[in-house]
Design an enzyme around this catalytic site. Structure first.
Site: not given
Ligand SMILES: [Zn+2]
Length: 458
Positions: A278, A324-325
């Protein structure tokens, strides 16, 4: 005739079991090239030092999309952007002090997604719990009007024995859902002990989410040192009052993108081996280990294959996922697009790299039993890099989880995890934590595995 058939069958079985000699020799070339000529560190240095933190929706995240797309194109790859709307949460001021103990500073950070405190902050008594059971036992009578302090440390025995991700999964639940659990009993804020395997008074942020059925209260993480301080004062039977100021904002969603580039397969171009990391990071550090390292391993794999002129039978597609986070919107966007085109099951494997870049120790994979043993044999060429071990796991990565949940075989690169959570989501996640040699070793392992599967199938 029978003899030659038997011979043919034996060779065919050996190839099925151990992979073709052709693929093995190309995997060797890939490893040799990457270990001697890696540019992964140089790429990561631009992403982290020149661009900086890359939280979803931020200007820097946009710059990272533009720069990685351009860089891949400069390398002769046909990079594309897959547009996706992402959350735009912005950290503001964060301040904590113990008004009950001479206004000592408490080093803390807002959790991603948290609402703000009132402008002049919240001042309230702190009540400590180590489990949701304990919280429920105290109930509304004890919790209402207070700041709930979740104090559960990561299990260091697990961390030291190489089970750091399992220890993280256990400890992270208070970060994810602690605020809403506390709000259910009338708490005015919640503060967790940082989910950390080490600390130099660095707070660890990370995503939290609200249960829509409960009132929203501000949520923060304090450093393990500050958590220990508060714990010691409470253990003396003292009243501990915390003043907490957090001013984050959730702005309207922003258009961003996954960056996608591929080496088209020579015989089955519609069959895809996906490799992904990511591009977004948290905002406190520059996201070198999480997950700048993974993103550049994916870019570098494509560069190496291109540079060596190696074209496997099946397509190797690199995806730099966005968000993603704090939302996984990029992972879902990729999957939904593949599903709409009925291409999910054209993915023969999804390999994710989102666990840092300490020296590689192996891969987790959804493969089990005989398929797992076969993989270990087929990938024996990787043992030149490090003693690479394949281990079964249901979950092999977040961004690729929609694919693996749909039955696509998953793999996750595993660098030595013992110090990953020392720096994860902190201001200390910076380029100096990356060893260029280990980064190249990880890239070589990722590239060789992706190539072996793309050439010989799974
Ligand atoms: Zn990560």
């Amino acid at each position: 005739m029978i003899r030659s058939y038997k011979r043919f069958a034996a060779i065919a079985a050996a190839v099925l079991c151990s992979g073709s000699a052709f693929a093995q020799s190309n995997a060797d070339r890939i490893i040799d090239y990457e270990l001697a000529n890696s540019r992964a560190y140089e790429t990561l240095s631009h992403l982290t030092d020149n661009i900086g933190p890359r939280l979803s929706g931020s200007k820097n995240a946009g710059l990272a999309v533009t720069w990685t797309t351009k860089t891949l194109r400069d390398w002769g790859l046909n990079a594309q952007n897959q547009a996706v709307m992402v959350p735009h949460w912005v950290r503001g001021v964060e301040h904590g002090s113990l008004v009950s103990h001479n206004d000592q500073k408490i080093v803390l950070t807002a959790l991603g997604g948290s609402i703000a405190t009132p402008a002049n902050g919240i001042t309230a008594d702190v009540i400590e719990v180590a489990s949701y059971d304990e919280l429920a036992k105290l109930g509304r009578a004890k919790i209402a009007g207070k700041i709930v302090f979740y104090n559960r440390a990561m299990d260091m025995q697990m961390v030291e024995s190489g089970q750091a991700f399992a220890a993280y999964s256990e400890a992270v639940e208070f970060r994810s859902t602690g605020a809403s659990h506390a709000a259910e009993y009338g708490a005015v804020a919640s503060v967790i002990r940082s989910v950390a395997s080490a600390s130099l008074r660095t707070p660890h942020t990370g995503a939290m989410r609200y249960d829509e059925k409960q009132p929203k209260i501000p949520a923060a993480a304090m450093t393990t040192e500050d958590a220990d301080l508060v714990h010691r004062l409470l253990a003396k039977g003292e009243r501990v009052r915390l003043h907490l100021v957090l001013t984050p904002k959730t702005l309207p969603d922003v258009e961003s993108a996954n960056v996608i580039a591929e080496i088209r397969g020579s015989e089955h171009p519609d069959e895809v081996v996906l490799i992904g990391g990511h591009l977004d990071s948290w905002d406190l550090g520059t996201g070198a280990i999480d997950d700048g390292a993974g993103a550049v391993m994916v870019m570098e794999t494509l560069r190496v294959l291109k540079e060596l002129g190696i074209q496997p039978k099946r397509t190797i597609r690199g995806v730099l996922f966005m968000n993603e986070e704090n939302g996984l919107r990029g992972g879902h966007k990729y999957f939904d697009t593949a599903a709409a085109r009925e291409e999910v099951h054209k993915h023969i494997a999804a390999i994710e790299t989102d666990a840092g870049a300490a020296p590689p120790v192996g891969f987790i994979t959804t493969l089990e039993g005989a398929a797992l043993s076969r993989m270990q044999i087929r990938a024996r060429v990787l043992s030149r890099i490090a003693p690479i071990v394949f281990t079964s796991s249901k979950h092999t990565g977040a961004d690729t989880s929609p694919l693996t949940d749909a039955g696509v075989p998953g793999f996750g690169l595993v660098p030595d995890p013992r110090h990953y959570f020392d720096f994860h989501h902190t201001p200390a996640d910076t380029l100096d934590k990356i060893d260029p040699k280990a980064l190249a070793q990880n890239t070589a392992a990722l590239a060789a595995l992706a190539y072996l599967i793309a050439e010989d199938g799974l």
